[in-house]
Design a protein around this motif. Structure first.
Motif, mmCIF file in Angstrom:
data_model
loop_
_atom_site.group_PDB
_atom_site.id
_atom_site.type_symbol
_atom_site.label_atom_id
_atom_site.label_comp_id
_atom_site.label_asym_id
_atom_site.label_seq_id
_atom_site.Cartn_x
_atom_site.Cartn_y
_atom_site.Cartn_z
ATOM 1 N N VAL A 1 0.837 -1.203 0.000
ATOM 2 C CA VAL A 1 0.000 0.000 0.000
ATOM 3 C C VAL A 1 0.875 1.257 0.000
ATOM 4 C CG1 VAL A 1 -1.748 1.311 1.273
ATOM 5 C CG2 VAL A 1 -1.877 -1.182 1.194
ATOM 6 N N THR A 2 0.608 2.161 -0.964
ATOM 7 C CA THR A 2 1.290 3.459 -0.969
ATOM 8 C C THR A 2 0.247 4.549 -0.747
ATOM 9 O OG1 THR A 2 1.120 3.627 -3.363
ATOM 10 C CG2 THR A 2 3.184 2.743 -2.490
ATOM 11 N N VAL A 3 0.650 5.565 -0.006
ATOM 12 C CA VAL A 3 -0.250 6.635 0.390
ATOM 13 C C VAL A 3 0.209 7.938 -0.262
ATOM 14 C CG1 VAL A 3 -1.237 7.848 2.383
ATOM 15 C CG2 VAL A 3 -0.480 5.487 2.626
ATOM 16 N N GLU A 4 -0.750 8.707 -0.780
ATOM 17 C CA GLU A 4 -0.411 9.999 -1.370
ATOM 18 C C GLU A 4 -0.444 11.064 -0.275
ATOM 19 O OE1 GLU A 4 -1.696 12.775 -5.151
ATOM 20 O OE2 GLU A 4 -2.415 10.722 -5.042
ATOM 21 N N VAL A 5 0.753 11.433 0.197
ATOM 22 C CA VAL A 5 0.874 12.457 1.245
ATOM 23 C C VAL A 5 2.051 13.365 0.916
ATOM 24 C CG1 VAL A 5 -0.179 11.195 3.164
ATOM 25 C CG2 VAL A 5 2.221 10.857 2.653
ATOM 26 N N TYR A 6 1.979 14.581 1.409
ATOM 27 C CA TYR A 6 3.063 15.559 1.215
ATOM 28 C C TYR A 6 3.460 15.685 -0.257
ATOM 29 C CZ TYR A 6 3.371 14.314 6.167
ATOM 30 O OH TYR A 6 3.078 14.025 7.471
ATOM 31 N N GLY A 7 2.497 15.550 -1.147
ATOM 32 C CA GLY A 7 2.749 15.735 -2.567
ATOM 33 C C GLY A 7 3.454 14.584 -3.270
ATOM 34 N N SER A 8 3.563 13.421 -2.610
ATOM 35 C CA SER A 8 4.193 12.276 -3.277
ATOM 36 C C SER A 8 3.589 10.982 -2.741
ATOM 37 C CB SER A 8 5.706 12.285 -3.053
ATOM 38 O OG SER A 8 5.989 12.041 -1.696
ATOM 39 N N HIS A 9 3.922 9.868 -3.395
ATOM 40 C CA HIS A 9 3.449 8.559 -2.952
ATOM 41 C C HIS A 9 4.492 7.967 -2.026
ATOM 42 C CE1 HIS A 9 -0.110 8.063 -5.489
ATOM 43 N NE2 HIS A 9 0.551 8.807 -6.365
ATOM 44 N N MET A 10 4.061 7.566 -0.828
ATOM 45 C CA MET A 10 4.979 6.985 0.149
ATOM 46 C C MET A 10 4.431 5.641 0.608
ATOM 47 S SD MET A 10 5.706 10.342 2.486
ATOM 48 C CE MET A 10 7.074 9.664 3.388
ATOM 49 N N PRO A 11 5.327 4.696 0.932
ATOM 50 C CA PRO A 11 4.851 3.424 1.492
ATOM 51 C C PRO A 11 4.121 3.691 2.806
ATOM 52 C CG PRO A 11 7.175 3.291 0.900
ATOM 53 C CD PRO A 11 6.768 4.732 0.775
ATOM 54 N N LEU A 12 3.103 2.901 3.074
ATOM 55 C CA LEU A 12 2.301 3.069 4.290
ATOM 56 C C LEU A 12 3.174 3.065 5.539
ATOM 57 C CD1 LEU A 12 -0.499 3.235 5.647
ATOM 58 C CD2 LEU A 12 -0.528 0.749 5.668
ATOM 59 N N ASN A 13 4.207 2.197 5.562
ATOM 60 C CA ASN A 13 5.025 2.089 6.773
ATOM 61 C C ASN A 13 5.893 3.320 7.030
ATOM 62 O OD1 ASN A 13 7.055 1.776 4.895
ATOM 63 N ND2 ASN A 13 7.515 -0.345 5.441
ATOM 64 N N GLN A 14 5.861 4.318 6.132
ATOM 65 C CA GLN A 14 6.593 5.571 6.370
ATOM 66 C C GLN A 14 5.691 6.670 6.923
ATOM 67 O OE1 GLN A 14 8.958 6.777 3.003
ATOM 68 N NE2 GLN A 14 10.091 4.854 2.976
ATOM 69 N N VAL A 15 4.384 6.394 7.018
ATOM 70 C CA VAL A 15 3.478 7.397 7.588
ATOM 71 C C VAL A 15 2.668 6.837 8.758
ATOM 72 C CG1 VAL A 15 3.264 8.764 5.467
ATOM 73 C CG2 VAL A 15 1.670 6.902 5.889
ATOM 74 N N ALA A 16 2.808 5.522 9.018
ATOM 75 C CA ALA A 16 2.043 4.888 10.094
ATOM 76 C C ALA A 16 2.723 3.595 10.517
ATOM 77 C CB ALA A 16 0.623 4.596 9.616
ATOM 78 N N SER A 17 2.343 3.128 11.714
ATOM 79 C CA SER A 17 2.843 1.811 12.128
ATOM 80 C C SER A 17 1.693 0.823 12.038
ATOM 81 C CB SER A 17 3.411 1.869 13.549
ATOM 82 O OG SER A 17 2.450 2.376 14.439
ATOM 83 N N VAL A 18 2.028 -0.388 11.617
ATOM 84 C CA VAL A 18 1.019 -1.429 11.416
ATOM 85 C C VAL A 18 1.276 -2.550 12.414
ATOM 86 C CG1 VAL A 18 0.046 -3.081 9.767
ATOM 87 C CG2 VAL A 18 0.898 -0.880 8.958
ATOM 88 N N SER A 19 0.215 -3.002 13.080
ATOM 89 C CA SER A 19 0.363 -4.132 14.008
ATOM 90 C C SER A 19 -0.842 -5.054 13.852
ATOM 91 C CB SER A 19 0.457 -3.629 15.445
ATOM 92 O OG SER A 19 -0.721 -2.928 15.796
ATOM 93 N N ALA A 20 -0.700 -6.260 14.394
ATOM 94 C CA ALA A 20 -1.788 -7.238 14.355
ATOM 95 C C ALA A 20 -2.127 -7.605 15.802
ATOM 96 C CB ALA A 20 -1.367 -8.466 13.563
ATOM 97 N N PRO A 21 -2.987 -6.797 16.467
ATOM 98 C CA PRO A 21 -3.302 -7.046 17.873
ATOM 99 C C PRO A 21 -4.128 -8.318 18.104
ATOM 100 C CG PRO A 21 -4.648 -5.252 17.024
ATOM 101 C CD PRO A 21 -3.681 -5.623 15.941
ATOM 102 N N GLU A 22 -4.850 -8.758 17.080
ATOM 103 C CA GLU A 22 -5.673 -9.966 17.176
ATOM 104 C C GLU A 22 -5.473 -10.766 15.889
ATOM 105 O OE1 GLU A 22 -9.807 -8.924 17.826
ATOM 106 O OE2 GLU A 22 -9.176 -7.141 18.925
#
Length: 184
Positions: free
Chosen positions: A40-61
């Protein structure tokens, strides 16, 4: 032009296999796995960035992913990116936290994911064949420049073909294992 470099060809073919394994890790098999969101890439700050550069992902369940967005202004773009990634996930926004329930896999969804795994494998096979073509072209150029003999070129072409065959066999094995995991 480039000279024939066996180590470079091996590195590039290995890269095609690693890229495939990374892509396949992102295909879900009914269990929550943070690697699911790697493509997943996210369009932020005028460019496409991988999700893991704008958020942390975890699997709590086992059947839930949590995405903690670091910058409040990026929650909307992250939500949109996940919804449009074709993963069949619908985030529940809770402030800067997005919860992603992992739905039970239907037979139809399993077939779709299996087909996607096949497409990823074909992309990797094409990459490996392109590397082979580059190697063969370099060998022909080296022979044309009289840097190697015809026998040396033929011997090296056999090596390149063996490397390609081994790489494609590895790609096929990884894809078959993932399809079995998805359909099983």
């Amino acid at each position: 032009m480039a000279k024939y470099d066996k180590a470079d060809l091996e590195r590039r073919m290995h890269g095609a296999v690693e890229s495939l394994k990374h892509d396949l890790a992102g295909l879900r098999t009914g269990r929550a796995n943070s690697a699911l969101l790697d493509p997943v890439t996210v369009e932020v700050y005028g460019s496409h960035m991988p999700l893991n550069q704008v958020a942390s992902v975890s699997a709590p369940e086992p059947r839930m992913l949590a995405v903690q967005v670091w910058d409040k202004s990026n929650v909307g773009p992250v939500d949109k990116a996940i919804r449009s990634a074709g993963l069949g996930l619908n985030p529940i926004v809770d402030g800067q936290l997005l919860r992603l329930p992992i739905p039970e896999m239907t037979q139809e969804r399993r077939k779709e994911l299996s087909k996607l795994a096949g497409q990823y494998a074909e992309k990797a096979r094409v990459a490996a064949r392109n590397v082979r073509r580059d190697g063969m072209d370099n060998l022909k150029q080296d022979e044309a420049k009289k840097e190697i003999s015809e026998d040396e070129r033929k011997r090296a072409e056999t090596e390149v073909q063996k490397l390609t065959d081994a790489t494609i066999a590895e790609i096929d094995a990884a894809a078959a294992a993932k399809e079995k995991e998805i359909l099983g």
